[in-house]
Design a protein around this motif. Structure first.
Motif, PDB file in Angstrom:
ATOM      1  N   THR A  30      63.376  33.587  89.465  1.00  0.00           N
ATOM      2  CA  THR A  30      63.852  34.846  89.420  1.00  0.00           C
ATOM      3  C   THR A  30      62.311  35.977  89.936  1.00  0.00           C
ATOM      4  OG1 THR A  30      63.932  35.570  87.169  1.00  0.00           O
ATOM      5  CG2 THR A  30      65.958  34.666  87.902  1.00  0.00           C
ATOM      6  N   PHE A  31      62.613  36.890  89.588  1.00  0.00           N
ATOM      7  CA  PHE A  31      61.547  38.292  89.657  1.00  0.00           C
ATOM      8  C   PHE A  31      61.495  38.123  88.554  1.00  0.00           C
ATOM      9  CE2 PHE A  31      60.170  42.247  89.162  1.00  0.00           C
ATOM     10  CZ  PHE A  31      59.371  42.850  90.091  1.00  0.00           C
ATOM     11  N   ALA A  32      61.521  38.570  87.646  1.00  0.00           N
ATOM     12  CA  ALA A  32      61.648  38.946  86.120  1.00  0.00           C
ATOM     13  C   ALA A  32      61.247  37.141  85.118  1.00  0.00           C
ATOM     14  CB  ALA A  32      62.992  38.438  84.829  1.00  0.00           C
ATOM     15  N   HIS A  33      61.334  36.081  86.271  1.00  0.00           N
ATOM     16  CA  HIS A  33      59.944  34.880  85.763  1.00  0.00           C
ATOM     17  C   HIS A  33      58.631  35.258  86.001  1.00  0.00           C
ATOM     18  CE1 HIS A  33      64.086  32.231  85.116  1.00  0.00           C
ATOM     19  NE2 HIS A  33      63.824  32.811  84.196  1.00  0.00           N
ATOM     20  N   GLY A  34      59.078  35.756  87.415  1.00  0.00           N
ATOM     21  CA  GLY A  34      57.050  35.592  88.392  1.00  0.00           C
ATOM     22  C   GLY A  34      56.081  36.774  86.603  1.00  0.00           C
ATOM     23  N   VAL A  35      57.071  37.920  86.977  1.00  0.00           N
ATOM     24  CA  VAL A  35      56.731  38.716  86.287  1.00  0.00           C
ATOM     25  C   VAL A  35      56.209  37.903  84.906  1.00  0.00           C
ATOM     26  CG1 VAL A  35      56.494  40.911  85.019  1.00  0.00           C
ATOM     27  CG2 VAL A  35      57.857  41.219  87.332  1.00  0.00           C
ATOM     28  N   LEU A  36      57.158  37.490  84.067  1.00  0.00           N
ATOM     29  CA  LEU A  36      56.556  37.362  82.753  1.00  0.00           C
ATOM     30  C   LEU A  36      55.931  35.775  82.978  1.00  0.00           C
ATOM     31  CD1 LEU A  36      60.156  36.446  81.049  1.00  0.00           C
ATOM     32  CD2 LEU A  36      58.245  38.114  80.563  1.00  0.00           C
ATOM     33  N   SER A  37      56.048  35.409  83.904  1.00  0.00           N
ATOM     34  CA  SER A  37      54.957  34.458  83.908  1.00  0.00           C
ATOM     35  C   SER A  37      53.372  35.212  84.639  1.00  0.00           C
ATOM     36  CB  SER A  37      54.607  33.297  85.047  1.00  0.00           C
ATOM     37  OG  SER A  37      53.479  32.310  84.669  1.00  0.00           O
ATOM     38  N   GLY A  38      53.547  35.732  85.363  1.00  0.00           N
ATOM     39  CA  GLY A  38      52.031  36.385  85.682  1.00  0.00           C
ATOM     40  C   GLY A  38      51.016  37.638  84.291  1.00  0.00           C
ATOM     41  N   VAL A  39      52.167  37.866  83.265  1.00  0.00           N
ATOM     42  CA  VAL A  39      51.679  38.714  81.629  1.00  0.00           C
ATOM     43  C   VAL A  39      51.107  37.668  81.178  1.00  0.00           C
ATOM     44  CG1 VAL A  39      52.718  39.681  80.602  1.00  0.00           C
ATOM     45  CG2 VAL A  39      53.049  40.114  82.722  1.00  0.00           C
ATOM     46  N   GLY A  40      52.108  36.816  81.405  1.00  0.00           N
ATOM     47  CA  GLY A  40      51.833  35.334  79.993  1.00  0.00           C
ATOM     48  C   GLY A  40      50.066  34.382  80.592  1.00  0.00           C
ATOM     49  N   HIS A  41      49.843  34.221  81.855  1.00  0.00           N
ATOM     50  CA  HIS A  41      49.165  32.928  82.722  1.00  0.00           C
ATOM     51  C   HIS A  41      47.266  33.744  81.754  1.00  0.00           C
ATOM     52  CE1 HIS A  41      51.428  30.524  84.200  1.00  0.00           C
ATOM     53  NE2 HIS A  41      50.233  29.820  83.676  1.00  0.00           N
ATOM     54  N   PRO A  42      46.871  35.423  81.893  1.00  0.00           N
ATOM     55  CA  PRO A  42      45.522  35.996  81.616  1.00  0.00           C
ATOM     56  C   PRO A  42      45.715  35.931  79.931  1.00  0.00           C
ATOM     57  CG  PRO A  42      46.897  36.734  83.426  1.00  0.00           C
ATOM     58  CD  PRO A  42      47.912  35.958  82.852  1.00  0.00           C
ATOM     59  N   VAL A  43      46.909  36.189  79.515  1.00  0.00           N
ATOM     60  CA  VAL A  43      47.589  36.030  77.802  1.00  0.00           C
ATOM     61  C   VAL A  43      46.765  34.599  77.463  1.00  0.00           C
ATOM     62  CG1 VAL A  43      47.817  37.130  75.482  1.00  0.00           C
ATOM     63  CG2 VAL A  43      48.068  38.459  78.002  1.00  0.00           C
ATOM     64  N   LEU A  44      47.320  33.649  77.469  1.00  0.00           N
ATOM     65  CA  LEU A  44      47.268  32.855  77.196  1.00  0.00           C
ATOM     66  C   LEU A  44      46.087  31.621  77.250  1.00  0.00           C
ATOM     67  CD1 LEU A  44      51.362  31.799  77.345  1.00  0.00           C
ATOM     68  CD2 LEU A  44      49.625  32.658  75.111  1.00  0.00           C
ATOM     69  N   GLY A  45      45.611  32.187  78.883  1.00  0.00           N
ATOM     70  CA  GLY A  45      44.362  31.456  78.757  1.00  0.00           C
ATOM     71  C   GLY A  45      43.225  32.413  78.400  1.00  0.00           C
ATOM     72  N   PHE A  46      42.665  32.020  77.533  1.00  0.00           N
ATOM     73  CA  PHE A  46      41.507  32.299  76.918  1.00  0.00           C
ATOM     74  C   PHE A  46      40.049  32.003  77.646  1.00  0.00           C
ATOM     75  CE2 PHE A  46      42.590  30.568  72.558  1.00  0.00           C
ATOM     76  CZ  PHE A  46      43.692  31.792  72.378  1.00  0.00           C
ATOM     77  N   ASP A  47      40.563  31.475  78.457  1.00  0.00           N
ATOM     78  CA  ASP A  47      39.384  31.919  79.414  1.00  0.00           C
ATOM     79  C   ASP A  47      38.927  32.867  80.664  1.00  0.00           C
ATOM     80  OD1 ASP A  47      41.464  30.651  80.993  1.00  0.00           O
ATOM     81  OD2 ASP A  47      40.136  29.625  81.939  1.00  0.00           O
ATOM     82  N   HIS A  48      40.334  33.092  80.956  1.00  0.00           N
ATOM     83  CA  HIS A  48      40.549  34.345  81.389  1.00  0.00           C
ATOM     84  C   HIS A  48      40.687  35.410  81.112  1.00  0.00           C
ATOM     85  CE1 HIS A  48      42.232  31.296  84.781  1.00  0.00           C
ATOM     86  NE2 HIS A  48      42.710  31.381  84.151  1.00  0.00           N
ATOM     87  N   LEU A  49      41.040  35.188  79.835  1.00  0.00           N
ATOM     88  CA  LEU A  49      41.455  36.325  78.743  1.00  0.00           C
ATOM     89  C   LEU A  49      40.027  37.302  78.501  1.00  0.00           C
ATOM     90  CD1 LEU A  49      43.285  38.409  76.636  1.00  0.00           C
ATOM     91  CD2 LEU A  49      42.861  36.496  75.258  1.00  0.00           C
ATOM     92  N   PHE A  50      38.741  36.533  78.563  1.00  0.00           N
ATOM     93  CA  PHE A  50      37.537  36.659  77.629  1.00  0.00           C
ATOM     94  C   PHE A  50      36.882  37.222  78.675  1.00  0.00           C
ATOM     95  CE2 PHE A  50      38.499  33.924  74.019  1.00  0.00           C
ATOM     96  CZ  PHE A  50      38.084  34.806  73.141  1.00  0.00           C
TER      97      PHE A  50
END
Length: 214
Positions: A30-50
């Motif tokens: 769903t659209f909401a799944h997409g948003v949640l995944s989009g928000v979560g990936h950069p936060v949970l992926g420390f390489d992207h976050l840093f």
């Protein structure tokens, strides 16, 4: 300088989170799944976050703290869309690790980037970070629909822009008035240290293989 070296050393203890999924591996439907995944990936992926944190700090001293991170966001979304379409950036994970070392090193050096250079660096690395994000949806069995893709792109763009601007704001509140400020350079040391740690992980496998074959 001792504090900077200490921060870099401590950052080597950080564990990479390169492939975490905010939906615990569940397919995005769903659209909401997409948003949640989009928000979560950069936060949970420390390489992207840093990288985004370092970008926010570097952007602060360009004089265009709102514009320059937007160049990364635009390029990152393009990289994500290209990967979704089947066009991958070469050696993306290696370049992502390099991006931490390069940008972390720039911030650590205490030298401010001009606007043009910052946009060029942010956008170039943004394509590769985006390619990695695109792999998360491109590899989903059965693919994803347009609504999911739109939500994913929105989530990715919004959260990373907020993190970048927030990182600059925090550094300002800590008293950093220019690129030479110790608080800003400590952030660069941390990011560069994480990049070095991840680079060692990349070369560890081939080195062990060579030693075993010797």
């Amino acid at each position: 300088m001792k504090r900077i070296i200490t921060a870099a050393g401590l950052s080597l203890a950080a564990s990479p989170a390169l492939a975490h999924h905010p939906l615990n591996g569940m397919p995005m439907e769903t659209f909401a799944h997409g948003v949640l995944s989009g928000v979560g990936h950069p936060v949970l992926g420390f390489d992207h976050l840093f990288f985004v944190v370092a970008m926010g700090i570097a952007a602060l001293f360009t004089g265009r703290k709102l514009l320059t991170p937007a160049a990364y966001i635009g390029a990152m979304l393009i990289g994500t869309a290209l990967m979704y379409a089947g066009i991958a950036m070469p050696i993306a994970e290696t370049v992502i690790v390099l991006s931490l070392i390069v940008l972390g090193g720039i911030v650590l050096s205490g030298k401010a980037l001009n606007t043009t250079t910052a946009i060029l660096i942010f956008a170039t690395f943004g394509l590769f970070h985006g390619s990695a994000f695109g792999g998360s949806i491109g590899g989903q069995e059965g693919g994803v629909g347009g609504a999911v893709l739109l939500g994913y792109l929105i989530g990715l763009g919004v959260i990373q822009y907020v993190i970048a601007i927030g990182a600059g704001w925090v550094v300002t509140k800590l008293g950093a008035s220019d690129a030479t400020a110790i608080n800003a350079r400590l952030g660069g040391a941390m990011v560069a240290g994480v990049g070095v740690f991840l680079a060692l992980e990349i070369v560890e496998g081939p080195i062990v293989a060579l030693l075993a074959a010797a």
